[in-house]
Design an enzyme around this catalytic site. Structure first.
Site, PDB file in Angstrom:
ATOM      1  N   ARG A   6      -6.994  18.299   6.269  1.00  0.00           N
ATOM      2  CA  ARG A   6      -5.880  18.607   6.273  1.00  0.00           C
ATOM      3  C   ARG A   6      -5.352  19.776   7.453  1.00  0.00           C
ATOM      4  NH1 ARG A   6      -6.215  17.927   0.323  1.00  0.00           N
ATOM      5  NH2 ARG A   6      -7.563  19.762   0.111  1.00  0.00           N
ATOM      6  N   ASP A  43       4.995   9.413  -2.759  1.00  0.00           N
ATOM      7  CA  ASP A  43       3.766   8.944  -3.906  1.00  0.00           C
ATOM      8  C   ASP A  43       4.642   8.125  -4.918  1.00  0.00           C
ATOM      9  OD1 ASP A  43       0.819  10.185  -4.597  1.00  0.00           O
ATOM     10  OD2 ASP A  43       1.919   8.939  -6.188  1.00  0.00           O
ATOM     11  N   ASN A  59       6.448   2.887  -3.681  1.00  0.00           N
ATOM     12  CA  ASN A  59       5.346   2.091  -3.352  1.00  0.00           C
ATOM     13  C   ASN A  59       5.089   2.354  -1.838  1.00  0.00           C
ATOM     14  OD1 ASN A  59       3.620   0.179  -2.615  1.00  0.00           O
ATOM     15  ND2 ASN A  59       3.903  -0.800  -4.554  1.00  0.00           N
ATOM     16  N   ALA A  60       4.159   2.732  -1.413  1.00  0.00           N
ATOM     17  CA  ALA A  60       3.967   3.107   0.031  1.00  0.00           C
ATOM     18  C   ALA A  60       3.901   1.618   0.912  1.00  0.00           C
ATOM     19  CB  ALA A  60       2.316   3.663   0.060  1.00  0.00           C
ATOM     20  N   ASP A  90      -3.650   8.476   3.041  1.00  0.00           N
ATOM     21  CA  ASP A  90      -4.830   8.957   2.265  1.00  0.00           C
ATOM     22  C   ASP A  90      -4.603   8.189   0.955  1.00  0.00           C
ATOM     23  OD1 ASP A  90      -6.878  10.394   0.984  1.00  0.00           O
ATOM     24  OD2 ASP A  90      -5.843  12.160   0.739  1.00  0.00           O
ATOM     25  N   CYS A 126     -11.450   6.563   0.655  1.00  0.00           N
ATOM     26  CA  CYS A 126     -12.357   7.303  -0.112  1.00  0.00           C
ATOM     27  C   CYS A 126     -13.178   6.098  -0.949  1.00  0.00           C
ATOM     28  CB  CYS A 126     -11.876   8.160  -0.784  1.00  0.00           C
ATOM     29  SG  CYS A 126     -10.584   7.488  -1.967  1.00  0.00           S
TER      30      CYS A 126
HETATM   31  N1  SAH Z   1      -3.499  12.927  -0.300  1.00  0.00           N
HETATM   32  C1  SAH Z   1      -3.887  13.739  -1.534  1.00  0.00           C
HETATM   33  C2  SAH Z   1      -4.893  12.717  -2.501  1.00  0.00           C
HETATM   34  C3  SAH Z   1      -4.192  11.328  -2.672  1.00  0.00           C
HETATM   35  S1  SAH Z   1      -4.849  10.699  -4.157  1.00  0.00           S
HETATM   36  C4  SAH Z   1      -4.481  14.957  -1.294  1.00  0.00           C
HETATM   37  O1  SAH Z   1      -5.102  15.195  -0.323  1.00  0.00           O
HETATM   38  O2  SAH Z   1      -4.452  15.880  -2.162  1.00  0.00           O
HETATM   39  C5  SAH Z   1      -3.904   9.157  -4.272  1.00  0.00           C
HETATM   40  C6  SAH Z   1      -2.363   9.147  -4.470  1.00  0.00           C
HETATM   41  O3  SAH Z   1      -1.819   7.830  -4.148  1.00  0.00           O
HETATM   42  C7  SAH Z   1      -1.829   9.393  -5.964  1.00  0.00           C
HETATM   43  O4  SAH Z   1      -1.263  10.565  -6.130  1.00  0.00           O
HETATM   44  C8  SAH Z   1      -1.212   8.183  -6.526  1.00  0.00           C
HETATM   45  O5  SAH Z   1      -0.244   8.355  -7.311  1.00  0.00           O
HETATM   46  C9  SAH Z   1      -0.852   7.608  -5.207  1.00  0.00           C
HETATM   47  N2  SAH Z   1      -0.543   6.078  -5.227  1.00  0.00           N
HETATM   48  C10 SAH Z   1      -1.455   5.038  -5.420  1.00  0.00           C
HETATM   49  N3  SAH Z   1      -0.598   4.116  -5.120  1.00  0.00           N
HETATM   50  C11 SAH Z   1       0.210   4.217  -4.469  1.00  0.00           C
HETATM   51  C12 SAH Z   1       1.011   3.345  -3.872  1.00  0.00           C
HETATM   52  N4  SAH Z   1       0.884   2.019  -3.699  1.00  0.00           N
HETATM   53  N5  SAH Z   1       2.207   3.955  -3.297  1.00  0.00           N
HETATM   54  C13 SAH Z   1       2.513   5.192  -3.237  1.00  0.00           C
HETATM   55  N6  SAH Z   1       1.647   6.232  -3.938  1.00  0.00           N
HETATM   56  C14 SAH Z   1       0.520   5.435  -4.409  1.00  0.00           C
END
Ligand code: SAH
Length: 388
Positions: A205, A243, A270-271, A291, A331
């Site tokens: 970060r 998210d 949805n990403a 991430d 991860c």
């Molecule tokens: N970047 C964060 C951790 C990410 S954890 C940090 O550093 O603290 C993964 C996240 O992705 C979760 O909050 C989950 O809700 C979200 N997620 C999972 N699949 C997704 C998708 N298809 N689109 C958007 N968000 C998603």
């Protein structure tokens, strides 16, 4: 400890010699008691090899604690925990990992420190039997106000252990304020992911924030509680944090107001879909963070997972502004470093962009990897810059 020792085959003994602390079920020759706990381990001729955590129901039967014959009591646990802590000085945050299991010579034990509180995970049946000594060791080494055991991690199923959250000592609040490089965010020790926050990305970060274009436009995909977005908000003019979870975004917004930050927009989407839409609309971003959660939970799903990683990376590369930076990571333990880098190369080729590698990185230094134990590393990342 008078119980009969566990005997291992020559191949089992060889693994310890090679520097790996695990011996699998198939390399165990005799296991007389089938009771989990700390056991003496010998070869077939009865020669002492070490003391290990024994898990009679797990494929990973033995996890080496020491080659010595010393008693492994609360004082021993406290000493080894203190040794791990001595390697974690100078971290610019009040939340950090004090013990990273195998990598700190304490197999299946995770200890995270959140201010004056501790959240730990006991992830094997053998370790569970030493719970009182481990808790005493944590108290001796860290003098916390409370110790919470987040023993609800799925891996405990392989050990025949119940999934539970247990307060082992003192008190631990529902919400803890984490301060990380000057940015505040709330962690949820009882209910949040992992032990309450993603501490493993701390250094990344800071890295991305350092490289973000001043006054630029940033996109944080899979933001969870917004921790990358919060770090990006200072250098950037505008951040879009995405998210699919409403609840996660609400927490993110709370974190922003805690810092007096008002240039992040929280977007539920949805990403995958959003990236497609941003590409279609020809939007551009100076800083992008990817991430995602572990797409490959098992070996069998690696191919599909890599296709997923490639899709989001390819689209992110396409919407990167000239000179912009992309931080991308995975991860998934089952997606190795080589596979991850090949995926990036593939996406870069298809995107038609020329991308420089600024840094290849992993988890923060308080989540170390052991050279000969690949299982201790899971997070791999890269910071790239578009130079075309
Ligand atoms: N970047 C964060 C951790 C990410 S954890 C940090 O550093 O603290 C993964 C996240 O992705 C979760 O909050 C989950 O809700 C979200 N997620 C999972 N699949 C997704 C998708 N298809 N689109 C958007 N968000 C998603």
């Amino acid at each position: 400890m008078t119980a009969a020792p566990v005997q291992v085959t020559a191949r089992g003994a060889e693994r310890w010699k090679q520097g790996h602390p695990w011996i699998y079920r198939t390399d165990v020759a005799e296991e007389p008691d089938k009771e989990p706990g700390i056991v003496r381990v010998t070869d077939r001729r009865g020669r002492f090899l070490g003391q290990a955590l024994y898990s009679p129901k797990s494929e990973i039967r033995l996890r080496l604690l020491t080659r010595a014959e010393t008693p492994l009591d609360a004082v021993w646990w406290g000493g080894r925990i203190a040794a791990a802590i001595s390697h974690r000085m100078g971290i610019e945050a009040n939340a950090w990992r004090a013990v990273h299991a195998e990598a700190d010579g304490l197999p299946s034990l995770i200890i995270d420190k959140y201010g004056p509180w501790v959240v730990a995970q006991l992830l094997s049946a053998g370790l569970e039997r030493s719970r009182d000594d481990v808790v005493a060791g944590i108290r001796a080494a860290l003098s916390p106000q409370g110790i919470l055991l987040r023993n609800d991690a799925g891996v405990r199923r392989h050990e025949g252990l119940p999934l539970e959250v247990v307060l082992a000592y003192g008190e631990v609040p529902e919400v803890v304020e984490v301060v990380e490089g000057g940015v505040k965010y709330l962690a949820a020790p009882w209910k949040g992911q992992k032990t309450g926050a993603f501490l493993d990305q701390r250094e990344n970060r800071a890295l991305v924030a350092r490289h973000a274009r001043p006054g630029g436009r940033a996109l944080d995909l899979f933001t969870y509680h917004g921790s990358f977005a919060l770090h990006l908000a200072r250098p950037s003019a505008e951040v879009i944090a995405v998210d699919q979870s409403t609840e996660a975004l609400a927490r993110g917004a709370e974190n922003a107001s805690l810092n007096g930050i008002d240039n992040i927009s929280w977007r539920e989407a949805n990403a995958f879909d959003l990236l497609r839409e941003l590409e279609r609309r020809k939007e551009r971003f100076d800083t992008i963070v990817l991430d995602p959660p572990a797409f490959a939970k098992t070996k069998a799903t690696v191919t599909r997972a890599v296709a997923g990683y490639k899709e989001i990376n390819l689209r992110a590369m396409r919407i990167l502004a000239p000179g912009g930076v992309l931080f991308t990571c995975s991860c998934s333990y089952h997606v190795g470093r080589d596979v991850f880098q090949a995926m990036i190369a593939d996406a870069a080729r298809d995107s038609g962009r020329r991308l420089q590698v600024i840094t290849v990185c992993g988890a923060a230094g308080d989540h170390p990897e052991l050279v000969n134990v690949p299982e201790t590393g899971y997070l791999k990342g890269a910071l790239l810059r578009a130079v075309d």
